[in-house]
Design an enzyme around this catalytic site. Structure first.
Site, short mmCIF file in Angstrom:
data_model
loop_
_atom_site.label_atom_id
_atom_site.label_comp_id
_atom_site.label_asym_id
_atom_site.label_seq_id
_atom_site.Cartn_x
_atom_site.Cartn_y
_atom_site.Cartn_z
N TRP A 46 -1.01 10.72 21.31
CA TRP A 46 -0.83 11.32 19.56
C TRP A 46 -1.08 10.16 18.74
CZ3 TRP A 46 4.03 14.03 17.17
CH2 TRP A 46 3.74 15.55 17.67
N ASP A 93 8.65 4.25 24.22
CA ASP A 93 8.53 6.00 25.17
C ASP A 93 9.66 5.15 26.74
OD1 ASP A 93 7.39 9.50 25.65
OD2 ASP A 93 8.13 7.90 27.65
N ASP A 151 14.41 4.08 26.92
CA ASP A 151 14.91 5.34 26.92
C ASP A 151 15.35 5.07 25.30
OD1 ASP A 151 16.88 7.49 26.45
OD2 ASP A 151 17.69 7.02 28.76
N ASP A 183 7.23 13.26 19.81
CA ASP A 183 6.58 14.66 20.83
C ASP A 183 7.35 14.61 22.26
OD1 ASP A 183 4.96 16.49 21.08
OD2 ASP A 183 4.04 15.16 22.28
N LYS A 222 8.20 17.86 17.43
CA LYS A 222 8.23 18.65 18.59
C LYS A 222 9.78 19.71 18.39
CE LYS A 222 7.53 18.11 23.21
NZ LYS A 222 6.44 17.94 24.08
#
Length: 208
Positions: A65, A83, A99, A124, A164
């Site tokens: 992305w 991420d 995290d 996502d 998502k």
């Protein structure tokens, strides 16, 4: 699940993965993941990204992305990505590994955003799937709730959110929550999203 069943399931997944036309196209184009095509379809429909924007990318690795958005926002744009997994550098992307559920990581991410006016938050994120919906769906819903909390913290008025979400328990309540915060909300199922997957993408525009 027995080792034999798991092995058969893994073999089927690998066979499906490598025969997937979007995986093949991603490899040919040198893209980081097939997720690039999902966001491209959403952009064609909803025109979320414009040159010079500041964008937050949650669940960014391996970078599909972010790789796509860089082409849309140009050199004057900025992406702040996060991420749990590592991600190879992308020019124009400020990446934080950690995290997102950890308060210290969230604080560090907010510090990187600083006073920037964020026009798009995109997520996502997905938990490690066990294959048991009663376990997986609550984990996934927790992540998307955190993503929406990020919108409340940093998204500028009129801004957009693409996330998502896995359909299941809590989905309708989450959709209502998003509708209370945005003027326009759509549900997208890109062609590049596998048909058997429970995933859909909520595209919300016009942050109130």
């Amino acid at each position: 699940m027995t080792g034999k069943k798991r092995s058969a399931s893994s073999s089927r997944w690998l066979q499906e993965h490598f025969s997937d036309k979007y995986v093949q196209q991603a490899q040919k184009k040198g893209l980081r993941s097939r997720a690039w095509f999902k966001l491209d379809e959403i952009q064609q429909s909803d025109k979320l990204f414009k040159p010079g924007m500041t964008v937050v990318d949650l669940g960014a690795a391996p970078g599909g992305w972010s790789q796509y958005v860089v082409t849309q926002i140009g050199g004057k744009g900025r992406i702040i990505a996060c991420d749990l997994l590592p991600m190879d550098p992308i020019v124009g992307v400020d990446f934080l590994q950690g995290d997102f559920r950890d308060e210290l990581v969230m604080k560090a991410l907010l510090e990187r955003v600083g006073d920037s006016k964020v026009q798009v938050v995109m997520s996502d994120m997905a938990p490690n799937m066990s294959g048991t919906p009663a376990v997986d769906i609550p984990r996934a819903m927790y992540l998307v709730e955190l993503a929406l909390e990020m919108c409340r913290d940093v998204l500028a008025p009129g801004g957009s959110f693409v996330v998502k979400v896995f359909q299941g328990e809590g989905f309708d309540e989450y959709l209502r929550e998003i509708r209370s915060l945005f003027t326009k909300v759509k549900i997208r199922k890109p062609d590049s999203s596998r048909a058997r997957s429970r995933e859909v993408y909520i595209v919300a525009t016009g942050r109130k």
